[in-house]
Design an enzyme around this catalytic site. Structure first.
Site, mmCIF file in Angstrom:
data_model
loop_
_atom_site.group_PDB
_atom_site.id
_atom_site.type_symbol
_atom_site.label_atom_id
_atom_site.label_comp_id
_atom_site.label_asym_id
_atom_site.label_seq_id
_atom_site.Cartn_x
_atom_site.Cartn_y
_atom_site.Cartn_z
ATOM 1 N N HIS A 3 31.492 58.477 -65.527
ATOM 2 C CA HIS A 3 31.708 59.756 -65.044
ATOM 3 C C HIS A 3 31.322 60.884 -66.331
ATOM 4 C CE1 HIS A 3 34.877 57.381 -63.221
ATOM 5 N NE2 HIS A 3 34.867 58.303 -62.048
ATOM 6 N N ASP A 47 33.920 60.849 -68.923
ATOM 7 C CA ASP A 47 34.113 59.765 -69.609
ATOM 8 C C ASP A 47 33.574 59.743 -71.082
ATOM 9 O OD1 ASP A 47 35.483 58.774 -67.268
ATOM 10 O OD2 ASP A 47 33.445 57.603 -66.994
HETATM 11 C C1 XUL Z 1 38.810 55.257 -58.402
HETATM 12 C C2 XUL Z 1 37.598 54.779 -58.489
HETATM 13 C C3 XUL Z 1 36.592 55.688 -59.063
HETATM 14 C C4 XUL Z 1 35.341 55.672 -58.496
HETATM 15 C C5 XUL Z 1 34.375 56.685 -59.293
HETATM 16 O O1 XUL Z 1 39.875 54.357 -57.537
HETATM 17 O O2 XUL Z 1 37.553 53.669 -57.876
HETATM 18 O O3 XUL Z 1 36.640 55.180 -60.305
HETATM 19 O O4 XUL Z 1 34.740 54.308 -58.679
HETATM 20 O O5 XUL Z 1 34.780 57.769 -59.453
#
Ligand code: XUL
Ligand code: CO
Length: 435
Positions: free
Chosen positions: A100, A103
């Site tokens: 992300h 992150d």
């Molecule tokens: C949350 C989840 C996230 C997604 C990406 O449950 O799975 O980490 O994979 O935003």
């Protein structure tokens, strides 16, 4: 300079090895159905779990030891984490990663400063990709952690928040493109509601669709060649998420004219939260030609939330790999370990044990799935189960040309008996022959 001085590069040592820091089954170059294991499995590590998860739970703070991290929001600290992460990828032999925006780089006082920080860290990610040959599986934007997103992003009641989310997505898609990502994931973390007493559901879903249409427009305008993937999840943190399961996502995409632009990223623990098996969710997605990628983890039958545990269940892994092999393998997608260690497993070495276990589990799943396919008895059974449909009337029905009057004529001439045994126990025993 090594951040994991006590950890060697993990090697394949075979099933008899007693070395916990070795693969017993994942042998990257071994051919299965004519392709190397690494190409079938396309393992990815999740930056948010490996580098940023402090291992807090609802009753206590983080425990994870991260001796390389100075705890600040500086760009230098973020860039240092990137180097630690790529050493982790090199030592585990994981070929891909996912992240992300927030992150990898800090969120700073203004959006413009955050964009700048992200650019700087993306530069380091690119350098490390070039140095190591590791690749980006997918990128995404975190539209759920900051307090501004407490009532969603694309479905927020606030236009300002919606716009902020759009700005983050625009930037994150561009960074994903710059890093050669195979896909971009939309997980609607808080796109849903906590209570319908304050929610205009129709308006929120219209907004979500408008948001996704704008993302498609941006993707096309910059020529990003990767795939867009929606990641279904039914709830948690909200009471209901609009992308609740694979079928709901496909219906949403159809209804809003987005179906040709998106595939799905299916996560094991989200499937079970939705009251489905992972195999069900994968089958719904694959049957629609929409299985893009997988977040590989597992839940806990005794805990009712998204525990994001590492996959260790061989049976589950073989079910996953059967679906993947049947669809002809991943194209842009792969198996992303969206999984975290337990709060008690707080040492850097535990990161290695966790991923080695997940990789070996899927290696076994792959080998077993290939053996089941080579054997062919289960496939044959399923084919025979539907053999009455190969008749002229069956073909006519399947091509949508038959009428109820024809069915009546058939039923009068051929009284329906009891179908042959479904053979569930026979088939379950067959599966166990291969484990
Ligand atoms: C949350 C989840 C996230 C997604 C990406 O449950 O799975 O980490 O994979 O935003
Ligand atoms: Co996920």
């Amino acid at each position: 300079m090594s951040y994991f001085p006590d950890i060697p590069v993990i090697q394949y040592e075979g099933a008899k090895s007693r070395n916990p820091l070795a693969f017993k089954h994942y042998n990257p170059e071994e051919l299965i159905e004519g392709r190397p294991m690494r190409d079938h499995l396309r393992f990815a590590a999740a930056y948010w779990h490996v580098m940023r998860n402090p291992l807090a739970d609802p009753f206590g703070g983080g425990t994870a030891q991260m001796p390389w991290d100075d705890g600040t929001d500086s760009v230098e600290n973020a860039q240092k984490r990137v180097r630690v992460f790529f050493e982790f990828l090199e030592k585990t032999g994981i070929d891909f990663y996912c992240f992300h925006d927030r992150d990898v780089a800090p969120e700073l006082a203004t959006l413009a400063e955050s964009h700048k920080a992200l650019d700087a860290v993306a530069g380091t990610l690119k350098e490390e990709q070039q140095r190591t040959g590791k690749k980006l599986l997918w990128g995404t934007a975190c539209l759920f952690a900051h307090p501004r997103f407490n009532q969603g992003a694309a479905t927020s009641p606030s236009l300002d928040v919606f716009a902020h989310g759009g700005a983050q997505v625009k930037k994150a898609i561009s960074i994903t493109q710059e890093l050669g990502g195979g896909g971009y994931v939309f997980w609607g973390g808080r796109e849903g509601y906590s209570t319908l007493w304050n929610t205009d559901m129709k308006r929120e879903m219209d907004h979500l669709a408008a948001f996704l249409h704008m993302a498609v427009e941006w993707k096309k305008s910059i020529g990003f060649q990767g795939k867009f993937w929606i990641e279904p999840k039914p709830r948690e943190p909200s009471t209901h998420q609009y992308d609740s399961d694979a079928a709901a996502c496909l219906n949403f995409l159809q209804a809003y004219g987005l179906i040709n632009e998106f595939e799905l990223n299916i996560e094991t623990n989200h499937a079970t939260l939705a009251g489905h098996t992972m195999r069900h969710e994968l089958t719904v997605a694959a049957d629609a030609g929409k299985l893009g990628s997988i977040d590989a983890n597992r839940g806990d039958e005794l805990i009712g939330w998204d525990t994001d545990q590492f996959p260790t269940n061989i049976y589950l892994a073989l079910e996953v790999m059967l679906v993947v092999l049947k669809m002809g393998g991943f194209r842009e997608g792969g198996l992303n370990f969206d999984a975290k260690r337990r709060r008690e497993s707080h040492t850097p070495a535990d990161l290695f044990h966790a991923h080695i276990g997940g990789m070996d589990t899927f290696a076994r799943g792959l080998k077993i799935a290939a053996a089941i396919r080579a054997d062919g008895r289960i496939e044959e059974f399923v084919k025979n189960r539907y053999s009455s449909w190969n008749s002229p009337l069956g073909q006519k029905i399947e091509s949508g040309k038959a009428t109820l009057a024809e069915l009546e004529a058939h039923a009068l001439a051929h009284p329906a008996g009891i179908p042959a045994s479904g053979g569930q126990e026979y088939l379950e025993n067959l599966v166990n022959e291969f484990i």
